[in-house]
Scaffold this motif. Structure first.
Motif, PDB file in Angstrom:
ATOM      1  N   ALA A 250       0.835  -1.207   0.000  1.00 14.90           N
ATOM      2  CA  ALA A 250       0.000   0.000   0.000  1.00 14.90           C
ATOM      3  C   ALA A 250       0.870   1.258   0.000  1.00 14.90           C
ATOM      4  O   ALA A 250       0.606   2.220  -0.727  1.00 14.90           O
ATOM      5  CB  ALA A 250      -0.937  -0.004   1.210  1.00 14.90           C
ATOM      6  N   LEU A 251       1.930   1.241   0.818  1.00 15.06           N
ATOM      7  CA  LEU A 251       2.838   2.392   0.849  1.00 15.06           C
ATOM      8  C   LEU A 251       3.429   2.657  -0.527  1.00 15.06           C
ATOM      9  O   LEU A 251       3.494   3.806  -0.981  1.00 15.06           O
ATOM     10  CB  LEU A 251       3.991   2.122   1.828  1.00 15.06           C
ATOM     11  CG  LEU A 251       3.725   2.381   3.304  1.00 15.06           C
ATOM     12  CD1 LEU A 251       4.854   1.805   4.138  1.00 15.06           C
ATOM     13  CD2 LEU A 251       3.578   3.889   3.563  1.00 15.06           C
ATOM     14  N   ASP A 252       3.859   1.604  -1.197  1.00 19.22           N
ATOM     15  CA  ASP A 252       4.482   1.792  -2.504  1.00 19.22           C
ATOM     16  C   ASP A 252       3.487   2.307  -3.531  1.00 19.22           C
ATOM     17  O   ASP A 252       3.807   3.175  -4.343  1.00 19.22           O
ATOM     18  CB  ASP A 252       5.129   0.479  -2.966  1.00 19.22           C
ATOM     19  CG  ASP A 252       6.472   0.248  -2.269  1.00 19.22           C
ATOM     20  OD1 ASP A 252       7.035   1.239  -1.743  1.00 19.22           O
ATOM     21  OD2 ASP A 252       6.948  -0.894  -2.242  1.00 19.22           O
ATOM     22  N   ALA A 253       2.262   1.793  -3.478  1.00 23.74           N
ATOM     23  CA  ALA A 253       1.239   2.272  -4.427  1.00 23.74           C
ATOM     24  C   ALA A 253       0.916   3.744  -4.161  1.00 23.74           C
ATOM     25  O   ALA A 253       0.804   4.540  -5.094  1.00 23.74           O
ATOM     26  CB  ALA A 253      -0.027   1.418  -4.297  1.00 23.74           C
ATOM     27  N   LEU A 254       0.805   4.114  -2.908  1.00 26.02           N
ATOM     28  CA  LEU A 254       0.332   5.462  -2.576  1.00 26.02           C
ATOM     29  C   LEU A 254       1.442   6.504  -2.676  1.00 26.02           C
ATOM     30  O   LEU A 254       1.212   7.614  -3.162  1.00 26.02           O
ATOM     31  CB  LEU A 254      -0.277   5.476  -1.164  1.00 26.02           C
ATOM     32  CG  LEU A 254      -1.499   4.560  -0.968  1.00 26.02           C
ATOM     33  CD1 LEU A 254      -1.932   4.535   0.495  1.00 26.02           C
ATOM     34  CD2 LEU A 254      -2.667   4.999  -1.859  1.00 26.02           C
ATOM     35  N   ARG A 255       2.649   6.176  -2.273  1.00 22.91           N
ATOM     36  CA  ARG A 255       3.696   7.207  -2.256  1.00 22.91           C
ATOM     37  C   ARG A 255       4.166   7.565  -3.651  1.00 22.91           C
ATOM     38  O   ARG A 255       4.721   8.633  -3.875  1.00 22.91           O
ATOM     39  CB  ARG A 255       4.868   6.791  -1.351  1.00 22.91           C
ATOM     40  CG  ARG A 255       5.766   5.703  -1.902  1.00 22.91           C
ATOM     41  CD  ARG A 255       6.663   5.163  -0.806  1.00 22.91           C
ATOM     42  NE  ARG A 255       7.523   4.090  -1.269  1.00 22.91           N
ATOM     43  CZ  ARG A 255       8.764   4.281  -1.730  1.00 22.91           C
ATOM     44  NH1 ARG A 255       9.281   5.480  -1.802  1.00 22.91           N
ATOM     45  NH2 ARG A 255       9.483   3.249  -2.123  1.00 22.91           N
ATOM     46  N   THR A 256       3.931   6.659  -4.614  1.00 19.83           N
ATOM     47  CA  THR A 256       4.290   6.988  -5.991  1.00 19.83           C
ATOM     48  C   THR A 256       3.149   7.717  -6.704  1.00 19.83           C
ATOM     49  O   THR A 256       3.369   8.351  -7.726  1.00 19.83           O
ATOM     50  CB  THR A 256       4.642   5.711  -6.784  1.00 19.83           C
ATOM     51  OG1 THR A 256       3.565   4.772  -6.643  1.00 19.83           O
ATOM     52  CG2 THR A 256       5.907   5.067  -6.239  1.00 19.83           C
ATOM     53  N   ALA A 257       1.956   7.649  -6.160  1.00 15.93           N
ATOM     54  CA  ALA A 257       0.797   8.250  -6.842  1.00 15.93           C
ATOM     55  C   ALA A 257       0.447   9.650  -6.325  1.00 15.93           C
ATOM     56  O   ALA A 257      -0.199  10.416  -7.030  1.00 15.93           O
ATOM     57  CB  ALA A 257      -0.422   7.338  -6.696  1.00 15.93           C
ATOM     58  N   TYR A 258       0.852   9.976  -5.102  1.00 12.12           N
ATOM     59  CA  TYR A 258       0.404  11.234  -4.492  1.00 12.12           C
ATOM     60  C   TYR A 258       1.574  12.043  -3.930  1.00 12.12           C
ATOM     61  O   TYR A 258       2.642  11.489  -3.674  1.00 12.12           O
ATOM     62  CB  TYR A 258      -0.599  10.924  -3.362  1.00 12.12           C
ATOM     63  CG  TYR A 258      -1.769  10.117  -3.857  1.00 12.12           C
ATOM     64  CD1 TYR A 258      -2.734  10.693  -4.678  1.00 12.12           C
ATOM     65  CD2 TYR A 258      -1.891   8.756  -3.547  1.00 12.12           C
ATOM     66  CE1 TYR A 258      -3.800   9.943  -5.159  1.00 12.12           C
ATOM     67  CE2 TYR A 258      -2.952   8.006  -4.027  1.00 12.12           C
ATOM     68  CZ  TYR A 258      -3.902   8.605  -4.839  1.00 12.12           C
ATOM     69  OH  TYR A 258      -4.937   7.860  -5.330  1.00 12.12           O
ATOM     70  N   THR A 259       1.328  13.343  -3.757  1.00 16.00           N
ATOM     71  CA  THR A 259       2.372  14.216  -3.206  1.00 16.00           C
ATOM     72  C   THR A 259       2.756  13.780  -1.795  1.00 16.00           C
ATOM     73  O   THR A 259       3.942  13.717  -1.452  1.00 16.00           O
ATOM     74  CB  THR A 259       1.878  15.679  -3.155  1.00 16.00           C
ATOM     75  OG1 THR A 259       1.215  16.016  -4.384  1.00 16.00           O
ATOM     76  CG2 THR A 259       3.039  16.633  -2.927  1.00 16.00           C
ATOM     77  N   TYR A 260       1.751  13.515  -0.969  1.00 15.89           N
ATOM     78  CA  TYR A 260       2.007  13.133   0.415  1.00 15.89           C
ATOM     79  C   TYR A 260       1.225  11.875   0.795  1.00 15.89           C
ATOM     80  O   TYR A 260       0.127  11.658   0.287  1.00 15.89           O
ATOM     81  CB  TYR A 260       1.561  14.241   1.385  1.00 15.89           C
ATOM     82  CG  TYR A 260       2.256  15.563   1.190  1.00 15.89           C
ATOM     83  CD1 TYR A 260       3.607  15.712   1.492  1.00 15.89           C
ATOM     84  CD2 TYR A 260       1.546  16.677   0.726  1.00 15.89           C
ATOM     85  CE1 TYR A 260       4.242  16.936   1.325  1.00 15.89           C
ATOM     86  CE2 TYR A 260       2.180  17.904   0.561  1.00 15.89           C
ATOM     87  CZ  TYR A 260       3.529  18.026   0.863  1.00 15.89           C
ATOM     88  OH  TYR A 260       4.148  19.230   0.694  1.00 15.89           O
ATOM     89  N   VAL A 261       1.808  11.103   1.706  1.00 19.46           N
ATOM     90  CA  VAL A 261       1.086   9.972   2.303  1.00 19.46           C
ATOM     91  C   VAL A 261       1.157  10.121   3.826  1.00 19.46           C
ATOM     92  O   VAL A 261       2.229  10.400   4.376  1.00 19.46           O
ATOM     93  CB  VAL A 261       1.706   8.621   1.893  1.00 19.46           C
ATOM     94  CG1 VAL A 261       0.971   7.461   2.584  1.00 19.46           C
ATOM     95  CG2 VAL A 261       1.671   8.455   0.383  1.00 19.46           C
ATOM     96  N   PHE A 262       0.009   9.974   4.474  1.00 24.11           N
ATOM     97  CA  PHE A 262      -0.049  10.042   5.927  1.00 24.11           C
ATOM     98  C   PHE A 262      -0.509   8.691   6.453  1.00 24.11           C
ATOM     99  O   PHE A 262      -1.567   8.206   6.047  1.00 24.11           O
ATOM    100  CB  PHE A 262      -1.033  11.132   6.373  1.00 24.11           C
ATOM    101  CG  PHE A 262      -0.671  12.485   5.830  1.00 24.11           C
ATOM    102  CD1 PHE A 262       0.184  13.322   6.548  1.00 24.11           C
ATOM    103  CD2 PHE A 262      -1.147  12.922   4.590  1.00 24.11           C
ATOM    104  CE1 PHE A 262       0.549  14.563   6.047  1.00 24.11           C
ATOM    105  CE2 PHE A 262      -0.780  14.160   4.074  1.00 24.11           C
ATOM    106  CZ  PHE A 262       0.061  14.986   4.809  1.00 24.11           C
ATOM    107  N   THR A 263       0.286   8.093   7.329  1.00 25.72           N
ATOM    108  CA  THR A 263      -0.146   6.825   7.919  1.00 25.72           C
ATOM    109  C   THR A 263      -0.464   7.041   9.392  1.00 25.72           C
ATOM    110  O   THR A 263       0.093   7.915  10.042  1.00 25.72           O
ATOM    111  CB  THR A 263       0.924   5.715   7.811  1.00 25.72           C
ATOM    112  OG1 THR A 263       1.918   5.901   8.825  1.00 25.72           O
ATOM    113  CG2 THR A 263       1.589   5.700   6.446  1.00 25.72           C
ATOM    114  N   THR A 264      -1.380   6.222   9.900  1.00 29.89           N
ATOM    115  CA  THR A 264      -1.643   6.223  11.340  1.00 29.89           C
ATOM    116  C   THR A 264      -1.654   4.791  11.828  1.00 29.89           C
ATOM    117  O   THR A 264      -2.178   3.896  11.164  1.00 29.89           O
ATOM    118  CB  THR A 264      -2.998   6.861  11.707  1.00 29.89           C
ATOM    119  OG1 THR A 264      -4.059   5.975  11.349  1.00 29.89           O
ATOM    120  CG2 THR A 264      -3.210   8.187  11.008  1.00 29.89           C
ATOM    121  N   GLY A 265      -1.094   4.595  13.007  1.00 29.98           N
ATOM    122  CA  GLY A 265      -1.185   3.298  13.668  1.00 29.98           C
ATOM    123  C   GLY A 265       0.046   2.434  13.488  1.00 29.98           C
ATOM    124  O   GLY A 265       0.790   2.571  12.511  1.00 29.98           O
ATOM    125  N   GLY A 266       0.281   1.573  14.473  1.00 24.38           N
ATOM    126  CA  GLY A 266       1.329   0.574  14.351  1.00 24.38           C
ATOM    127  C   GLY A 266       2.725   1.032  14.710  1.00 24.38           C
ATOM    128  O   GLY A 266       3.699   0.401  14.294  1.00 24.38           O
TER     129      GLY A 266
END
Lengths: 255, 255
Positions: free
Chosen positions: A57-73
Motif C-alpha cells: 500500500a505504501l508503494d502504491a500510494l507514495r508513488t501516486a500522491y504528493t504526500y502519504v499520511f499513515t496512522t497506527g502501528g
C-alpha cells in the motif's frame, strides 16, 4: 480543478478497524485538516497489520500522491510493525535513532522504566526525521513523502499540527452548502444542468433521510470564490423555480 | 488463520468523505456485519466520484478478494456515476432494467413523479441482479462478486441484510477483550511472548488514553474457541504477574 494542487493519501493500519470493533476517526480528521490547507485528499486505504500489505500500500500510494499520511502501528507491542514496513518500502535499514532514544530517556528516567518494549519505539528507518509527540513522547517520523503518525487520535492530532509547517499546501477549496427541501429525484435533472453550466465548481448532492422524508444537501466547491458565489446563486434560483412549479407534487420529499 | 476464509473489500465512493465534511459510517457497519458471518474484511478504500478512479479500484479489489461491497453514487443526480463505472469495469453495457423500472413505476405512480432523474436509477449494468431497497425503492445491484449499495446509511444497511443470503460466510472469528490497567510499554515484551506462544490466536494491543493515563485493551481473536480460552488465561496470568512485580513502578500508566 485539482491538477495544480498537492495531493495526498491516508493509510490507516489496523486489524481493529477492519474487524468493525473500532471506528476510524483519524482519516476524517486528517481529511478536514488537509482541505483547510489546500491539499487534495485523493484516497484513503485501510489495511491489516501485515507487513507485506503495508509495504504494498505504501508503494502504491507514495508513488501516486504528493504526500502519504499513515496512522497506527508505531507503539511498543508485537503488533506494531509500521516502522519496519516503511523501512522495507523505502529499502533502508531500521536502527535505534539516537535522538529518539534521548527523548525516551528524558521521559522514562529510571532504567527499569525504559523497558525493552518502550525502547522499541526508538527504532526508526534510516534517513527519517522525527515528528514530535507532545502527548506521550515516543516520536513519529517522516521519510520521503511519507508521514508516519500514531494511531491514538489525540497523539495523531498533535503530530499533525507539528508537521503542518513541512507541508506545501495549495489554494484551499472553499465550499458552501445549500439546503434543498426536496429529494434528489426532484432536482436531479435541473441540478445536472446547473453543474454543467458552471465548470469552475463541483457540485455534490447528498441525500438526507429523516423520518421517512428525503431532503438534499447541495455542496458547491471551488478554489475560485467568485465562481462559487455565481454557482450558489444559480442553484438557489433553480430551487426557487422548482418550488414554484412543483408545489403540488406529493413526491417532493421522496428520494 | 485466514487462509481458508472468504475475504472482502469495501469501496466507499465519495468526494464528501475525502473532503472531511462527512464521516463515513458505512465501512464500520459493513466491517462488523462481515465479521459476524465469518468473512474477513481485508481492505477498505475511499476514492473520489471519478469514473477512472472507481473503475481502477473495482478492478484491483474484485480480482484480489472474494467479495467487494461498494457504497455511494447510485442516486439520481449528475454526480452518481457508480453504475456506469461498474459496467465499464466489467466490460458490459448499461441499460434501463425492466424490473427496476417497474419497481420505480409502482412507487412513483403519476408519470410526472417518475422524473428523468429518478428513472436514471433504473440504469443497471447488463447481467446484474437487483438488490431490494425497502427504504426508498430504487434498487442496488450485484454483478460478479461486486455488490453495489446506496450511500445513505439506512438504505445501505437494509440492502446489506437483503444480500446476506447470497454470501458464503466462513467460521466467524470470535474475540475476547482483556482490559489491562497498564500502558503498552509496560506489558509489550511479555505480551509478545504470549502472542508467540499462542499461534492459533492473534492478539491486538490498543492503547487507551484517558486523563493523561494510558491503559490498554487487549483483543484476542481466533476461529478456535478452545485456543481463545487458553490464550485469554495466559494473558490474564501475564498481567497478574506484572501487577505483582511492578507494583511500585510510577510509569505503569505511561505509554
Amino acid at each position: 480543478m485539482t491538477a495544480q494542487s498537492p495531493s495526498a493519501a491516508v493509510l490507516i493500519i489496523g486489524d481493529e478497524i477492519l474487524s468493525g470493533r473500532t471506528r476510524d476517526s483519524n482519516s476524517g480528521h486528517i481529511a478536514a485538516f488537509l482541505t483547510e490547507i489546500g491539499i487534495d485528499l485523493r484516497e484513503i486505504r485501510v489495511v491489516p497489520d501485515e507487513e507485506d500489505r503495508i509495504v504494498a500500500a505504501l508503494d502504491a500510494l507514495r508513488t501516486a500522491y504528493t504526500y502519504v499520511f499513515t496512522t497506527g502501528g508505531i507503539g511498543p507491542t508485537h503488533d506494531d510493525i509500521t516502522a519496519d514496513a516503511v523501512a522495507k518500502a523505502f529499502g533502508v535499514a531500521i536502527e535505534y535513532h539516537p535522538e529518539a532514544i534521548e527523548i525516551l530517556r528524558q521521559h522514562y528516567v529510571a532504567p527499569e522504566e525504559l523497558t525493552e518494549a518502550r525502547l522499541r519505539m526508538a527504532r526508526i528507518p534510516v534517513g527519517a526525521t522525527l515528528i514530535d509527540n507532545p502527548v506521550s513522547k515516543a516520536p513519529g517520523f517522516h521519510i520521503g513523502n511519507v508521514f508516519v503518525m500514531a494511531g491514538v487520535p489525540k497523539i495523531m492530532q498533535a503530530m499533525l499540527l507539528n508537521i503542518e509547517k513541512e507541508l506545501h499546501g495549495g489554494v484551499p477549496v472553499q465550499s458552501v452548502t445549500v439546503d434543498c427541501p426536496f429529494g434528489e429525484g426532484v432536482i436531479g435533472t435541473a441540478l445536472g444542468e446547473v453543474a454543467e453550466a458552471h465548470p469552475l465548481v463541483s457540485i455534490g448532492s447528498y441525500p438526507v433521510l429523516a423520518a421517512r422524508n428525503f431532503s438534499t444537501k447541495l455542496v458547491i466547491r471551488s478554489r475560485d470564490a467568485a465562481a462559487l458565489a455565481v454557482a450558489k446563486t444559480a442553484v438557489e434560483a433553480m430551487l426557487a423555480d422548482i418550488a414554484r412549479h412543483k408545489a403540488g407534487d406529493s413526491t417532493l420529499t421522496d428520494y
